[in-house]
Design an enzyme around this catalytic site. Structure first.
Site, PDB file in Angstrom:
ATOM      1  N   TYR A 105       0.825  19.136  -7.597  1.00 48.39           N
ATOM      2  CA  TYR A 105       0.390  18.567  -6.329  1.00 48.39           C
ATOM      3  C   TYR A 105       0.686  17.077  -6.356  1.00 48.39           C
ATOM      4  O   TYR A 105       0.397  16.399  -7.337  1.00 48.39           O
ATOM      5  CB  TYR A 105      -1.117  18.779  -6.127  1.00 48.39           C
ATOM      6  CG  TYR A 105      -1.640  18.031  -4.918  1.00 48.39           C
ATOM      7  CD1 TYR A 105      -1.700  18.640  -3.672  1.00 48.39           C
ATOM      8  CD2 TYR A 105      -2.026  16.698  -5.024  1.00 48.39           C
ATOM      9  CE1 TYR A 105      -2.138  17.941  -2.559  1.00 48.39           C
ATOM     10  CE2 TYR A 105      -2.466  15.986  -3.913  1.00 48.39           C
ATOM     11  CZ  TYR A 105      -2.515  16.618  -2.688  1.00 48.39           C
ATOM     12  OH  TYR A 105      -2.938  15.929  -1.584  1.00 48.39           O
ATOM     13  N   GLU A 193       1.783  14.766   2.012  1.00 50.55           N
ATOM     14  CA  GLU A 193       1.395  15.651   0.922  1.00 50.55           C
ATOM     15  C   GLU A 193       2.543  16.591   0.568  1.00 50.55           C
ATOM     16  O   GLU A 193       3.162  17.166   1.464  1.00 50.55           O
ATOM     17  CB  GLU A 193       0.190  16.469   1.395  1.00 50.55           C
ATOM     18  CG  GLU A 193      -0.569  17.148   0.304  1.00 50.55           C
ATOM     19  CD  GLU A 193      -1.784  17.880   0.869  1.00 50.55           C
ATOM     20  OE1 GLU A 193      -2.888  17.335   0.796  1.00 50.55           O
ATOM     21  OE2 GLU A 193      -1.604  18.986   1.405  1.00 50.55           O
TER      22      GLU A 193
END
Ligand code: GDP
Ligand code: MN
Length: 392
Positions: A105, A193
């Site tokens: 991530y 993101e």
């Protein structure tokens, strides 16, 4: 403003980030053609992904792999028939399927508390970050970018080491982390993101395989207030996927933010709207929204604001708080009377209007049997009591 994955990926590419090529398809036939191109170019399989403005598409059946053009067409048809978290899927993204070795991530957010861009990374990629934060908060590592100097290399390297990317992928990771910060700044984003940021295996052309770090998914939220600086980004607004209330508020020039409570608030002026919300809370209630009808609102705008408030089924009572300066109290009162005459849901309403033409407003409201209040505290107390009476 949220934008679709495919558009977010374009913005990442603009900043030089590694994103595997993709195409967008609106029909199963278009998905088939796209898949044929990727397969002809050497892909073993393609991935077909729903383009909707919510996360967790994978779990909802919105991300599927296909080994042939036929299969791609079939899964595209299935995905285009889906509704994910209330949003109908109208487009899919088609790309060569990545051979994923490991998922990470990586995200950048505008942190209002520190007033800086914060870059976050985790070795727990592919899962929703909110879930990681809940289950294993220690698995999320953060660093702050400097407002003028950006993200120093040593900090980006620190992040890489923290998530186990210290080896051959170190330089790529550092450059991707910089790219996220660059995207935040270039596009005035609130959030950029990449989940997953993935190590993928690709043929190296000599019969072997090489591993690369690539952005497999992209999510970007743009700062609405900065959009006037980016007319080209305004074009990325996905009207199909927007909450209809948000679209109407924007069309009417009303600032509207939905909240969780039961007291609908209609106020003129942002400061007064915030104060009104505070007073609702002090009176023991919870506001259902922030709503600023703006200065000089006429009757039609008041009626539109009322529609916005009533469209929320959680609303049990409405508090109208108008301080007439440029806004004329009688205009607002007329708007309220008109709005109530056409509304299909009967919700108790407490109105406080002071300032310009307040007397005329009071007369109109009394004639129409509206509940009025002399002070703001009293108005808030009455609205909260009315909501409780409905709930009881
Ligand atoms: P999200 O669920 O909405 O966040 O959609 P993602 O694009 O992140 O996809 C969800 C998951 O599907 C990823 O974490 C991967 O595990 C998987 N996935 C996505 N793209 C590919 C791909 O090209 N190849 C493979 N093998 N898996 C993929
Ligand atoms: Mn994802």
């Amino acid at each position: 403003m949220k934008i679709q994955e495919a558009d977010a990926k374009s913005l990442l590419v603009d900043q030089g980030l590694p994103v595997p090529a993709w195409e967008v398809a609106r029909t199963p036939a278009e998905a088939r053609t796209a898949a044929e191109r990727f397969l002809a170019a050497g892909a073993d399989r393609v991935v077909v992904k729903a383009q909707v403005l919510v996360g967790g598409r994978g779990k909802a059946g919105g991300v599927k792999l296909a080994g042939s053009a036929d299969e791609a067409e079939r899964v595209a048809r299935e995905i285009l028939a889906l509704t994910i978290k209330d949003l109908p899927v109208r487009k899919v993204l088609v790309a060569a399927a990545a051979d994923i070795v490991k998922e990470f991530y990586l995200g950048a957010i505008l942190d209002r508390a520190s007033r800086r861009i914060v870059v976050m990374a985790s070795s727990e990629g592919g899962v929703e970050i909110e879930e990681v934060a809940r289950v294993d908060p220690g698995a999320i590592h953060r660093v702050e970018a400097h407002p003028l100097l950006g993200l120093p290399d040593w900090q980006a390297r620190g992040l890489a080491f923290a998530i186990g990317l210290g080896g051959v992928h170190l330089r790529a990771f550092v450059s991707i982390a910089h790219g996220l910060v660059a995207t935040m700044v270039a596009d005035d984003a609130d959030l950029v993101e990449v989940n997953p940021l993935a190590i993928v295996r690709e043929p190296d052309g000599n019969g072997g395989a090489a591993e690369h770090l690539v952005c497999l998914d992209a999510k970007i939220t743009l700062d609405d207030s900065a959009l006037p600086r980016h007319p080209e980004l305004e074009a990325l607004r996905d009207l199909d996927s927007e909450d209809p209330a948000d679209a109407e508020a924007r069309a009417q020039g009303i600032s509207f933010i939905r909240l969780d409570g039961s007291i609908g608030c209609m106020v003129n002026g942002a400061g007064l709207a915030m104060t009104t919300m505070d007073l609702v809370k002090r009176a023991g209630g919870e506001p259902a929204n922030f709503l600023d009808i703006g200065g000089g609102a006429r009757a039609d705008k008041v009626a539109a604001a009322m529609r916005l408030i009533l469209a929320d089924p959680k609303v049990r009572a409405i508090l109208v708080n108008i301080f007439g300066g440029i806004t004329r109290g009688d205009e607002v009162a007329r708007g309220l009377v008109e709005a109530r005459s056409v509304q299909d849901r009967d919700v108790p309403m407490v109105v406080r209007i002071v300032g310009t033409n307040a007397e005329e407003a009071g007369r109109l409201l009394t004639e129409a049997r509206f509940e009025t209040a002399a002070s703001l505290d009293q108005a808030a107390a009455k609205a909260v009591a009315a909501a409780r009476a409905v709930e009881a």
